[in-house]
Design a protein around this motif. Structure first.
Motif, PDB file in Angstrom:
ATOM      1  N   VAL A 138       0.846  -1.265   0.098  1.00  6.55           N
ATOM      2  CA  VAL A 138      -0.110   0.015  -0.139  1.00  6.55           C
ATOM      3  C   VAL A 138       0.635   1.296   0.037  1.00  6.55           C
ATOM      4  CG1 VAL A 138      -1.508   1.149   1.402  1.00  6.55           C
ATOM      5  CG2 VAL A 138      -1.910  -1.076   1.034  1.00  6.55           C
ATOM      6  N   GLU A 139       1.907   1.234   0.834  1.00  2.37           N
ATOM      7  CA  GLU A 139       2.711   2.551   0.854  1.00  2.37           C
ATOM      8  C   GLU A 139       3.535   2.744  -0.274  1.00  2.37           C
ATOM      9  OE1 GLU A 139       5.183   1.405   4.264  1.00  2.37           O
ATOM     10  OE2 GLU A 139       3.891   2.518   5.610  1.00  2.37           O
ATOM     11  N   SER A 140       3.819   1.738  -0.899  1.00  6.62           N
ATOM     12  CA  SER A 140       4.554   1.664  -2.482  1.00  6.62           C
ATOM     13  C   SER A 140       3.716   2.177  -3.355  1.00  6.62           C
ATOM     14  CB  SER A 140       5.302   0.449  -2.773  1.00  6.62           C
ATOM     15  OG  SER A 140       5.656   0.564  -4.002  1.00  6.62           O
ATOM     16  N   LEU A 141       2.481   1.852  -3.555  1.00  6.10           N
ATOM     17  CA  LEU A 141       1.536   2.312  -4.662  1.00  6.10           C
ATOM     18  C   LEU A 141       0.867   3.772  -4.151  1.00  6.10           C
ATOM     19  CD1 LEU A 141      -0.931  -0.721  -4.901  1.00  6.10           C
ATOM     20  CD2 LEU A 141       0.801  -0.092  -6.387  1.00  6.10           C
ATOM     21  N   LEU A 142       0.919   4.101  -2.973  1.00  7.11           N
ATOM     22  CA  LEU A 142       0.713   5.421  -2.815  1.00  7.11           C
ATOM     23  C   LEU A 142       1.797   6.398  -3.105  1.00  7.11           C
ATOM     24  CD1 LEU A 142      -0.817   5.378   1.065  1.00  7.11           C
ATOM     25  CD2 LEU A 142      -2.140   5.980  -1.202  1.00  7.11           C
ATOM     26  N   LYS A 143       3.116   6.030  -2.935  1.00  7.36           N
ATOM     27  CA  LYS A 143       4.270   6.751  -3.306  1.00  7.36           C
ATOM     28  C   LYS A 143       4.288   6.783  -4.949  1.00  7.36           C
ATOM     29  CE  LYS A 143       7.193   5.980   0.522  1.00  7.36           C
ATOM     30  NZ  LYS A 143       8.670   5.473   0.967  1.00  7.36           N
ATOM     31  N   ASN A 144       4.000   5.849  -5.475  1.00  3.65           N
ATOM     32  CA  ASN A 144       3.914   5.958  -7.166  1.00  3.65           C
ATOM     33  C   ASN A 144       2.742   6.888  -7.489  1.00  3.65           C
ATOM     34  OD1 ASN A 144       5.865   4.115  -7.415  1.00  3.65           O
ATOM     35  ND2 ASN A 144       4.648   2.263  -7.404  1.00  3.65           N
ATOM     36  N   LYS A 145       1.731   6.754  -6.896  1.00  3.45           N
ATOM     37  CA  LYS A 145       0.641   7.953  -7.287  1.00  3.45           C
ATOM     38  C   LYS A 145       1.022   9.296  -6.917  1.00  3.45           C
ATOM     39  CE  LYS A 145      -4.314   8.886  -6.422  1.00  3.45           C
ATOM     40  NZ  LYS A 145      -5.537   8.654  -5.705  1.00  3.45           N
ATOM     41  N   GLU A 146       1.452   9.445  -5.699  1.00  4.05           N
ATOM     42  CA  GLU A 146       2.082  11.021  -5.383  1.00  4.05           C
ATOM     43  C   GLU A 146       3.200  11.373  -6.620  1.00  4.05           C
ATOM     44  OE1 GLU A 146       4.329  13.346  -1.895  1.00  4.05           O
ATOM     45  OE2 GLU A 146       3.666  11.155  -1.806  1.00  4.05           O
ATOM     46  N   SER A 147       3.897  10.422  -6.969  1.00  8.83           N
ATOM     47  CA  SER A 147       4.863  10.797  -7.972  1.00  8.83           C
ATOM     48  C   SER A 147       4.036  11.090  -9.226  1.00  8.83           C
ATOM     49  CB  SER A 147       5.905   9.574  -8.198  1.00  8.83           C
ATOM     50  OG  SER A 147       6.792   9.872  -9.329  1.00  8.83           O
ATOM     51  N   LEU A 148       3.138  10.207  -9.790  1.00 10.39           N
ATOM     52  CA  LEU A 148       2.580  10.603 -11.062  1.00 10.39           C
ATOM     53  C   LEU A 148       1.926  11.957 -10.833  1.00 10.39           C
ATOM     54  CD1 LEU A 148       1.268   6.946 -11.879  1.00 10.39           C
ATOM     55  CD2 LEU A 148       3.276   8.162 -12.981  1.00 10.39           C
ATOM     56  N   GLU A 149       1.118  12.049  -9.769  1.00 11.89           N
ATOM     57  CA  GLU A 149       0.227  13.341  -9.717  1.00 11.89           C
ATOM     58  C   GLU A 149       1.152  14.466  -9.676  1.00 11.89           C
ATOM     59  OE1 GLU A 149      -1.433  12.704  -5.982  1.00 11.89           O
ATOM     60  OE2 GLU A 149      -3.476  11.689  -6.994  1.00 11.89           O
ATOM     61  N   TYR A 150       2.594  14.423  -9.417  1.00 15.38           N
ATOM     62  CA  TYR A 150       3.368  15.451  -9.202  1.00 15.38           C
ATOM     63  C   TYR A 150       3.562  15.542 -11.072  1.00 15.38           C
ATOM     64  CZ  TYR A 150       7.713  18.355  -9.109  1.00 15.38           C
ATOM     65  OH  TYR A 150       8.781  19.146  -9.196  1.00 15.38           O
ATOM     66  N   GLU A 151       3.813  14.559 -11.600  1.00 18.21           N
ATOM     67  CA  GLU A 151       4.338  14.549 -13.213  1.00 18.21           C
ATOM     68  C   GLU A 151       3.049  15.531 -13.654  1.00 18.21           C
ATOM     69  OE1 GLU A 151       6.999  13.927 -14.681  1.00 18.21           O
ATOM     70  OE2 GLU A 151       7.985  13.316 -12.949  1.00 18.21           O
ATOM     71  N   LEU A 152       1.948  15.162 -13.282  1.00 15.07           N
ATOM     72  CA  LEU A 152       0.755  15.687 -13.972  1.00 15.07           C
ATOM     73  C   LEU A 152       0.779  17.196 -13.826  1.00 15.07           C
ATOM     74  CD1 LEU A 152      -1.622  14.495 -15.391  1.00 15.07           C
ATOM     75  CD2 LEU A 152      -3.019  14.998 -13.364  1.00 15.07           C
ATOM     76  N   THR A 153       1.341  17.727 -12.765  1.00 20.11           N
ATOM     77  CA  THR A 153       1.286  19.223 -12.513  1.00 20.11           C
ATOM     78  C   THR A 153       2.498  20.050 -13.732  1.00 20.11           C
ATOM     79  OG1 THR A 153       2.883  19.075 -10.960  1.00 20.11           O
ATOM     80  CG2 THR A 153       0.946  18.983 -10.156  1.00 20.11           C
ATOM     81  N   LYS A 154       3.055  18.992 -14.366  1.00 20.50           N
ATOM     82  CA  LYS A 154       4.342  19.700 -15.094  1.00 20.50           C
ATOM     83  C   LYS A 154       3.875  19.693 -16.796  1.00 20.50           C
ATOM     84  CE  LYS A 154       7.950  17.721 -12.382  1.00 20.50           C
ATOM     85  NZ  LYS A 154       9.140  16.815 -12.400  1.00 20.50           N
ATOM     86  N   SER A 155       2.428  19.606 -16.680  1.00 16.37           N
ATOM     87  CA  SER A 155       1.946  19.821 -18.160  1.00 16.37           C
ATOM     88  C   SER A 155       2.105  21.095 -18.992  1.00 16.37           C
ATOM     89  CB  SER A 155       0.404  19.069 -17.977  1.00 16.37           C
ATOM     90  OG  SER A 155      -0.458  20.254 -17.269  1.00 16.37           O
ATOM     91  N   ASN A 156       2.205  22.156 -17.922  1.00 14.46           N
ATOM     92  CA  ASN A 156       2.300  23.445 -18.249  1.00 14.46           C
ATOM     93  C   ASN A 156       3.883  24.021 -18.335  1.00 14.46           C
ATOM     94  OD1 ASN A 156      -0.351  23.653 -18.594  1.00 14.46           O
ATOM     95  ND2 ASN A 156      -0.603  24.911 -16.833  1.00 14.46           N
ATOM     96  N   VAL A 157       4.210  24.621 -19.456  1.00 14.77           N
ATOM     97  CA  VAL A 157       5.650  25.070 -19.556  1.00 14.77           C
ATOM     98  C   VAL A 157       5.639  26.587 -19.517  1.00 14.77           C
ATOM     99  CG1 VAL A 157       7.667  24.974 -21.293  1.00 14.77           C
ATOM    100  CG2 VAL A 157       6.346  23.056 -21.095  1.00 14.77           C
ATOM    101  N   TYR A 158       6.543  27.000 -18.666  1.00 12.27           N
ATOM    102  CA  TYR A 158       6.441  28.565 -18.099  1.00 12.27           C
ATOM    103  C   TYR A 158       7.840  29.007 -18.703  1.00 12.27           C
ATOM    104  CZ  TYR A 158       2.333  27.217 -15.404  1.00 12.27           C
ATOM    105  OH  TYR A 158       1.260  26.655 -15.118  1.00 12.27           O
TER     106      TYR A 158
END
Length: 385
Positions: free
Chosen positions: A180-200
């Motif tokens: 469970v802890e491993s999957l939560l960390k993976n999800k957190e990492s993917l959600e962070y990647e999702l915030t990088k969809s914008n280039v500034y």
């Protein structure tokens, strides 16, 4: 000897006159027209000879009589010797470059470019949106991860209940918890990647180059646009190593831009720490003003570095410094109504002017026009300016 020659000439003149007068007596007067013409021709010939002898005699008199000599006067123009601060500059070629390194707007993650909001020449501020990246694959990965996480959390809850009832092994309980802890960390990492969809935009400036188009794939770290800050510029020049001791950080330099016929003062902001072994030069940077965008990167510039200065120097234009047959340098000055030759010693020169280290005291009046046509002691007439 000259006096004897003068007496002989004068005697000859008197003799010729007396001989000419004796031939006009009435006893020898011609009786015919032809004879009269012949006599007239002889008289004219003797008159020409007599004029020649008179001219020679006058020349002798003028040469012997000092009062008959005519002294020529040469017209000239003048100017006071300049006493001023003298500066010598080293002139080197350089280029205008941005003071700030170009900013590369790039995606932190891989994906397809959905929207490109700028084009070449646009001005952007730091933090402005440049592009949007399609991260649909990451969203799908998060959805799949949520399913796995839901299952893992359910399994962990069951193992935890069993473990609380002292049923099952501790290893099974710890494995379920770790999953469970491993999957939560993976999800957190993917959600962070999702915030990088914008280039500034990383810096403020103008879009100098667009390197990708809408619809193309952008890899992590791949530049999409290049941004130049052209408000803050500098001139970079390579100076020969022999002037290393003459250039200091913070000193002022003169900067010229031949293409624009412009110049401005700058200040040395950086001095290279190494010597280029290929051309024995070191790099110098000087800050400049962009003049509201008039100056552009890569514009050719000339940097003038002051390597010699002297206050209250006696300075003479190069064209007024002459040289005699012995090789000595001199200038012609005005003293009263005469031209006087002054031997001088020359120092440093720059831009058609030279320092005079000896020979002049600074209060002389130089001959300008006509200086090459007079000799020492000649009479001159100063023309109005």
């Amino acid at each position: 000897m000259k006096n004897i020659f003068y007496l002989f000439a004068l005697a000859g003149f008197i003799l010729a006159t007396s001989c000419g007068g004796g031939e006009t007596t009435s006893e020898e007067s011609p009786q015919t027209l032809d004879a009269a013409r012949k006599v007239l021709q002889e008289k004219r010939k003797k008159l020409q000879e007599l004029k020649k002898e008179v001219a020679e005699a006058e020349a002798v008199v003028n040469k012997l009589d000092p009062r008959s000599k005519k002294k020529s006067v040469t017209p000239v123009t003048t100017a006071k010797v300049q006493v001023k601060d003298f500066n010598h500059y080293v002139e080197v070629q350089g280029n205008v470059v941005p003071a700030q390194d170009p900013g590369m707007a790039s995606s932190e993650t891989g994906g397809r470019i959905m929207d490109l909001t700028v084009k070449e020449g646009d001005y952007v501020k730091k933090g402005d949106l440049i592009a949007k990246i399609n991260l649909e694959s990451i969203k799908k990965s998060i959805a799949q991860l949520d399913e796995s996480l839901s299952l893992a959390q359910d399994m962990f809850k069951r193992q935890e209940n069993l473990w609380n009832q002292k049923i099952g092994s501790e290893v099974q309980y710890l494995q379920a918890k770790s999953q469970v802890e491993s999957l939560l960390k993976n999800k957190e990492s993917l959600e962070y990647e999702l915030t990088k969809s914008n280039v500034y935009a990383p810096i403020s400036g103008y879009v100098d180059m667009v390197m990708a188009k809408e619809g193309e794939m952008a890899g992590p770290g791949t530049p999409i646009v290049q941004i130049l800050n052209t408000k803050n510029l500098k001139v970079v020049a390579a100076i020969p190593e022999i002037y290393l001791g003459n250039v200091k950080k913070g000193e002022g330099v003169l900067l010229k831009f031949p293409a624009l016929n412009e110049e401005q003062k700058g200040r040395v902001t950086s001095i290279g720490r190494t010597i280029n072994p290929a051309n024995r030069t070191f790099e110098v940077e000087a800050s400049i003003n962009s003049q509201n965008g008039l100056l552009k990167p890569n514009l050719l510039a000339t940097m003038l570095v002051n390597d010699f200065s002297k206050k209250d120097a006696i300075v003479v234009p190069d064209q007024l410094i002459l040289q005699d047959v012995s090789g000595a340098d001199y200038v012609m000055v005005l003293e009263g109504n005469k031209a006087v030759k002054k031997l001088v010693t020359m120092g440093r020169g720059y831009r058609n002017e030279t320092i005079i280290t000896s020979g002049l005291n600074g209060d002389e009046t130089l001959l300008i026009k006509g200086a090459r046509q007079v000799s020492d002691g000649d009479l001159v007439e100063v023309l109005p300016e």
